[in-house]
Design a protein around this motif. Structure first.
Motif, short mmCIF file in Angstrom:
data_model
loop_
_atom_site.label_atom_id
_atom_site.label_comp_id
_atom_site.label_asym_id
_atom_site.label_seq_id
_atom_site.Cartn_x
_atom_site.Cartn_y
_atom_site.Cartn_z
N THR A 118 26.34 3.57 -4.22
CA THR A 118 25.37 3.11 -5.21
C THR A 118 23.96 3.46 -4.78
O THR A 118 23.55 3.16 -3.66
N SER A 119 23.23 4.09 -5.69
CA SER A 119 21.84 4.45 -5.40
C SER A 119 20.95 3.22 -5.55
O SER A 119 21.37 2.20 -6.10
N PRO A 120 19.71 3.31 -5.08
CA PRO A 120 18.81 2.15 -5.19
C PRO A 120 18.60 1.66 -6.63
O PRO A 120 18.32 0.49 -6.85
N ASP A 121 18.77 2.55 -7.61
CA ASP A 121 18.60 2.12 -9.00
C ASP A 121 19.87 1.51 -9.60
O ASP A 121 19.93 1.17 -10.77
N GLY A 122 20.93 1.38 -8.76
CA GLY A 122 22.16 0.74 -9.21
C GLY A 122 23.20 1.69 -9.79
O GLY A 122 24.25 1.25 -10.25
N THR A 123 22.93 2.97 -9.75
CA THR A 123 23.86 3.96 -10.29
C THR A 123 24.89 4.34 -9.24
O THR A 123 24.55 4.64 -8.10
N VAL A 124 26.15 4.33 -9.64
CA VAL A 124 27.24 4.76 -8.76
C VAL A 124 27.36 6.27 -8.87
O VAL A 124 27.29 6.82 -9.97
N SER A 125 27.55 6.95 -7.75
CA SER A 125 27.66 8.41 -7.76
C SER A 125 28.82 8.84 -8.65
O SER A 125 29.83 8.14 -8.78
N ALA A 126 28.67 10.01 -9.26
CA ALA A 126 29.70 10.52 -10.17
C ALA A 126 31.05 10.69 -9.48
O ALA A 126 32.08 10.29 -10.04
N PRO A 127 31.11 11.27 -8.27
CA PRO A 127 32.42 11.41 -7.62
C PRO A 127 33.06 10.04 -7.33
O PRO A 127 34.27 9.88 -7.51
N ALA A 128 32.27 9.08 -6.92
CA ALA A 128 32.82 7.75 -6.63
C ALA A 128 33.28 7.08 -7.91
O ALA A 128 34.32 6.42 -7.94
N GLU A 129 32.51 7.23 -8.98
CA GLU A 129 32.90 6.63 -10.26
C GLU A 129 34.20 7.24 -10.76
O GLU A 129 35.09 6.53 -11.25
N ALA A 130 34.36 8.55 -10.61
CA ALA A 130 35.59 9.21 -11.04
C ALA A 130 36.78 8.74 -10.20
O ALA A 130 37.85 8.45 -10.73
N ALA A 131 36.58 8.64 -8.88
CA ALA A 131 37.65 8.16 -8.00
C ALA A 131 38.00 6.71 -8.32
O ALA A 131 39.18 6.33 -8.34
N LEU A 132 36.99 5.90 -8.59
CA LEU A 132 37.22 4.50 -8.94
C LEU A 132 37.99 4.41 -10.25
O LEU A 132 38.94 3.62 -10.37
N ALA A 133 37.61 5.19 -11.23
CA ALA A 133 38.30 5.18 -12.53
C ALA A 133 39.77 5.55 -12.36
O ALA A 133 40.67 4.90 -12.91
N ASP A 134 40.03 6.61 -11.58
CA ASP A 134 41.41 7.03 -11.35
C ASP A 134 42.20 5.92 -10.63
O ASP A 134 43.35 5.62 -11.00
N SER A 135 41.60 5.32 -9.62
CA SER A 135 42.27 4.24 -8.89
C SER A 135 42.53 3.04 -9.79
O SER A 135 43.59 2.43 -9.72
N LEU A 136 41.56 2.70 -10.62
CA LEU A 136 41.76 1.57 -11.54
C LEU A 136 42.97 1.81 -12.44
O LEU A 136 43.81 0.90 -12.63
N ARG A 137 43.07 3.02 -12.98
CA ARG A 137 44.22 3.32 -13.86
C ARG A 137 45.54 3.23 -13.09
O ARG A 137 46.51 2.66 -13.59
#
Length: 142
Positions: A118-137
């Motif tokens: 997570t960046s200081p502005d609260g944004t999660v990096s695109a690769p981490a968000e994609a990995a998180l989405a895949d793991s959630l599914r």
């Protein structure tokens, strides 16, 4: 210099989902912990239980769909933002402390999952968000 943090794994996601479930269960159980002769405590506990159950029912399909941003918002919501505990009647102090124990565990595991990405502005990096989405599914499918 160190490289980027490892991407979220299914086990990381499963741990946070298990923590979320535990928070939901303990808050949903608050009405049973309220003294039978304390109407204020019963109303308070029932309101908290209804709020958390509604949030959880909305979060489950989003997790199954791999909605990483909604997952993060759900962590914040179930982590206390939509279930305030500071106004608990004194007779519920012990039960509230139990809830806080589960909330602390959720906070530690959620921070370990999300903070490195997570960046200081609260944004999660695109690769981490994609990995998180895949793991959630995957985690919610089985």
């Amino acid at each position: 210099m160190t490289g980027p943090a490892p991407l979220p794994t299914d086990e990381d996601v499963r741990r946070v989902i298990d923590d979320l479930r535990a928070v939901v269960e303990v808050i949903a159980g608050l009405p049973a912990m309220a003294p039978a002769d304390d109407a204020e405590a019963r109303r308070w506990a029932e309101a908290r239980a209804a709020s958390v159950e509604q949030t959880w029912s909305q979060l489950q399909p989003a997790m199954a769909a791999g909605e990483a941003s909604i997952f993060g918002a759900g962590i914040q919501a179930l982590g206390g933002e939509t279930v305030p505990l500071g106004d608990a009647p004194p007779s519920m102090d012990g039960a509230v402390e139990d809830v806080r124990t589960y909330l602390r565990r959720l906070a530690v595991d959620a921070d370990a999952l999300l903070d490195p990405h997570t960046s200081p502005d609260g944004t999660v990096s695109a690769p981490a968000e994609a990995a998180l989405a895949d793991s959630l599914r995957r985690v919610t499918a089985g």
